[in-house]
Design a protein around this motif. Sequence first.
Motif, PDB file in Angstrom:
ATOM      1  N   VAL A  37       0.856  -1.189   0.000  1.00 26.91           N
ATOM      2  CA  VAL A  37       0.000   0.000   0.000  1.00 26.91           C
ATOM      3  C   VAL A  37       0.893   1.240   0.000  1.00 26.91           C
ATOM      4  O   VAL A  37       1.794   1.368   0.836  1.00 26.91           O
ATOM      5  N   MET A  38       0.646   2.143  -0.957  1.00 27.33           N
ATOM      6  CA  MET A  38       1.347   3.415  -1.024  1.00 27.33           C
ATOM      7  C   MET A  38       0.330   4.549  -0.922  1.00 27.33           C
ATOM      8  O   MET A  38      -0.882   4.317  -0.868  1.00 27.33           O
ATOM      9  N   PHE A  39       0.832   5.780  -0.925  1.00 27.54           N
ATOM     10  CA  PHE A  39      -0.012   6.936  -0.629  1.00 27.54           C
ATOM     11  C   PHE A  39       0.285   8.073  -1.602  1.00 27.54           C
ATOM     12  O   PHE A  39       1.413   8.229  -2.067  1.00 27.54           O
ATOM     13  N   THR A  40      -0.739   8.886  -1.861  1.00 27.03           N
ATOM     14  CA  THR A  40      -0.485  10.205  -2.435  1.00 27.03           C
ATOM     15  C   THR A  40      -0.521  11.207  -1.279  1.00 27.03           C
ATOM     16  O   THR A  40      -1.267  11.045  -0.313  1.00 27.03           O
ATOM     17  N   SER A  41       0.289  12.235  -1.388  1.00 27.87           N
ATOM     18  CA  SER A  41       0.346  13.264  -0.342  1.00 27.87           C
ATOM     19  C   SER A  41      -0.927  14.092  -0.334  1.00 27.87           C
ATOM     20  O   SER A  41      -1.629  14.219  -1.338  1.00 27.87           O
ATOM     21  N   THR A  42      -1.237  14.667   0.811  1.00 32.43           N
ATOM     22  CA  THR A  42      -2.286  15.684   0.851  1.00 32.43           C
ATOM     23  C   THR A  42      -1.822  16.906   0.052  1.00 32.43           C
ATOM     24  O   THR A  42      -0.641  17.037  -0.285  1.00 32.43           O
ATOM     25  N   ASP A  43      -2.760  17.779  -0.252  1.00 31.61           N
ATOM     26  CA  ASP A  43      -2.468  18.962  -1.065  1.00 31.61           C
ATOM     27  C   ASP A  43      -1.962  20.096  -0.172  1.00 31.61           C
ATOM     28  O   ASP A  43      -2.742  20.684   0.578  1.00 31.61           O
ATOM     29  N   PRO A  44      -0.669  20.420  -0.229  1.00 28.68           N
ATOM     30  CA  PRO A  44      -0.148  21.474   0.651  1.00 28.68           C
ATOM     31  C   PRO A  44      -0.626  22.864   0.266  1.00 28.68           C
ATOM     32  O   PRO A  44      -0.685  23.763   1.115  1.00 28.68           O
ATOM     33  N   ALA A  45      -0.988  23.061  -0.990  1.00 26.83           N
ATOM     34  CA  ALA A  45      -1.402  24.388  -1.441  1.00 26.83           C
ATOM     35  C   ALA A  45      -2.716  24.816  -0.814  1.00 26.83           C
ATOM     36  O   ALA A  45      -2.993  26.011  -0.693  1.00 26.83           O
ATOM     37  N   ARG A  46      -3.527  23.853  -0.388  1.00 25.33           N
ATOM     38  CA  ARG A  46      -4.845  24.180   0.144  1.00 25.33           C
ATOM     39  C   ARG A  46      -4.807  24.490   1.635  1.00 25.33           C
ATOM     40  O   ARG A  46      -5.804  24.958   2.186  1.00 25.33           O
ATOM     41  N   ARG A  47      -3.684  24.222   2.303  1.00 23.14           N
ATOM     42  CA  ARG A  47      -3.706  24.394   3.752  1.00 23.14           C
ATOM     43  C   ARG A  47      -2.471  25.083   4.333  1.00 23.14           C
ATOM     44  O   ARG A  47      -2.474  25.450   5.499  1.00 23.14           O
ATOM     45  N   MET A  48      -1.406  25.255   3.557  1.00 24.05           N
ATOM     46  CA  MET A  48      -0.162  25.806   4.090  1.00 24.05           C
ATOM     47  C   MET A  48       0.244  27.049   3.338  1.00 24.05           C
ATOM     48  O   MET A  48       0.244  27.055   2.098  1.00 24.05           O
ATOM     49  N   ALA A  49       0.609  28.078   4.058  1.00 19.71           N
ATOM     50  CA  ALA A  49       1.186  29.248   3.410  1.00 19.71           C
ATOM     51  C   ALA A  49       2.481  28.833   2.720  1.00 19.71           C
ATOM     52  O   ALA A  49       3.327  28.170   3.307  1.00 19.71           O
ATOM     53  N   GLY A  50       2.622  29.177   1.466  1.00 22.90           N
ATOM     54  CA  GLY A  50       3.804  28.790   0.711  1.00 22.90           C
ATOM     55  C   GLY A  50       3.740  27.388   0.142  1.00 22.90           C
ATOM     56  O   GLY A  50       4.674  26.937  -0.527  1.00 22.90           O
ATOM     57  N   GLY A  51       2.628  26.679   0.404  1.00 25.18           N
ATOM     58  CA  GLY A  51       2.526  25.308  -0.074  1.00 25.18           C
ATOM     59  C   GLY A  51       2.426  25.187  -1.579  1.00 25.18           C
ATOM     60  O   GLY A  51       2.722  24.130  -2.137  1.00 25.18           O
ATOM     61  N   ALA A  52       2.022  26.274  -2.239  1.00 27.88           N
ATOM     62  CA  ALA A  52       1.856  26.218  -3.692  1.00 27.88           C
ATOM     63  C   ALA A  52       3.170  25.896  -4.400  1.00 27.88           C
ATOM     64  O   ALA A  52       3.172  25.283  -5.472  1.00 27.88           O
ATOM     65  N   ARG A  53       4.303  26.285  -3.805  1.00 29.40           N
ATOM     66  CA  ARG A  53       5.589  26.013  -4.462  1.00 29.40           C
ATOM     67  C   ARG A  53       5.879  24.515  -4.516  1.00 29.40           C
ATOM     68  O   ARG A  53       6.651  24.054  -5.364  1.00 29.40           O
ATOM     69  N   LEU A  54       5.278  23.757  -3.595  1.00 29.28           N
ATOM     70  CA  LEU A  54       5.495  22.307  -3.565  1.00 29.28           C
ATOM     71  C   LEU A  54       4.561  21.551  -4.501  1.00 29.28           C
ATOM     72  O   LEU A  54       4.805  20.375  -4.796  1.00 29.28           O
ATOM     73  N   LEU A  55       3.494  22.209  -4.940  1.00 24.13           N
ATOM     74  CA  LEU A  55       2.430  21.502  -5.642  1.00 24.13           C
ATOM     75  C   LEU A  55       2.889  20.795  -6.918  1.00 24.13           C
ATOM     76  O   LEU A  55       2.504  19.645  -7.138  1.00 24.13           O
ATOM     77  N   PRO A  56       3.691  21.414  -7.788  1.00 26.25           N
ATOM     78  CA  PRO A  56       4.104  20.685  -8.990  1.00 26.25           C
ATOM     79  C   PRO A  56       4.819  19.366  -8.680  1.00 26.25           C
ATOM     80  O   PRO A  56       4.581  18.350  -9.348  1.00 26.25           O
ATOM     81  N   THR A  57       5.682  19.366  -7.670  1.00 27.22           N
ATOM     82  CA  THR A  57       6.394  18.141  -7.318  1.00 27.22           C
ATOM     83  C   THR A  57       5.455  17.128  -6.678  1.00 27.22           C
ATOM     84  O   THR A  57       5.548  15.920  -6.943  1.00 27.22           O
ATOM     85  N   ILE A  58       4.543  17.600  -5.832  1.00 21.97           N
ATOM     86  CA  ILE A  58       3.552  16.718  -5.219  1.00 21.97           C
ATOM     87  C   ILE A  58       2.696  16.049  -6.291  1.00 21.97           C
ATOM     88  O   ILE A  58       2.416  14.840  -6.238  1.00 21.97           O
ATOM     89  N   LEU A  59       2.268  16.815  -7.289  1.00 26.92           N
ATOM     90  CA  LEU A  59       1.458  16.266  -8.377  1.00 26.92           C
ATOM     91  C   LEU A  59       2.259  15.259  -9.205  1.00 26.92           C
ATOM     92  O   LEU A  59       1.720  14.236  -9.643  1.00 26.92           O
ATOM     93  N   ARG A  60       3.535  15.543  -9.393  1.00 29.42           N
ATOM     94  CA  ARG A  60       4.365  14.597 -10.145  1.00 29.42           C
ATOM     95  C   ARG A  60       4.504  13.286  -9.376  1.00 29.42           C
ATOM     96  O   ARG A  60       4.406  12.200  -9.971  1.00 29.42           O
TER      97      ARG A  60
END
Length: 266
Positions: A124-147
């Motif tokens: 069993v593996m996981f996808t990360s939660t969306d940091p852009a929706r809950r963390m200030a500055g999380g949007a910068r991580l979103l492209p890598t999280i989506l990848r």
Amino acid sequence: MDNDTDLRRFASYVAVGDSFTEGMCDELLPGGQYRGWADRVAAALAAEQAGGEGFRYANLAVRGKLIGQIHAEQIDRAAAMGGELVTLAGGLNDVLRPGCDIEQVEKLLGSCAEALLADGATVVMFTSTDPARRMAGGARLLPTILRMKAYVEGLAKQHPRLLVVDLFSAPCFDDRRLWDEDRLHLSPEGHRRVAAAVLEALGRPAGFDWRAPLPPAAPRGRAEQLRADLHWLRLHLGPWIGRRLTGRSSGDGRPPKRAELLPYEG
């Protein structure tokens, strides 16, 4: 999902990963360890055995570990245990660091999965939660999280015994009450929901809707939010940056949570 997964009763479970799987910031157990979603999954699977007997559980996770460390320190050990079920979570600590080599992260994550699948385990593996929706500055991580999300989902398409728990698509994890005050680790309610999500992926009937939103929270005023932000900066973000600058990790010298595949006594 594999057609047999819904009916299969697992006699052994090995968890590998970092603080997410170690159970950071869940309720404390006797002895001072955090409980965590993996322990909750183990308890549920053990209860399926007659009298709870015969079920074995190991948790090799250590907080702060990068995917290269998980690959080097946990995977061969986990594979040698021969657990029928393995949960694999890692790579987010790499993503949080500037200059993350995402191609290397994917390569190592894929190698981990292949090694665990090779011995016949359900993984069993996981996808990360969306940091852009809950963390200030999380949007910068979103492209890598989506990848990484696409990569993990691609692995699952190649391997019928690899299941994915999709946390990214669950808006309930946008709620700050599912997170500890450090904003990086799950709260007890967050761990409870991840455990339910894993059990659902394994074909178990849902005890509750883990995707459901919590009741509305009282809104925070600007002064209260500012105090919370300053508290977070002082107690959590500052020490985290300090460890990065000095090359230290919160898991340095810490042994695995549950180093041997032994009978589980919840």
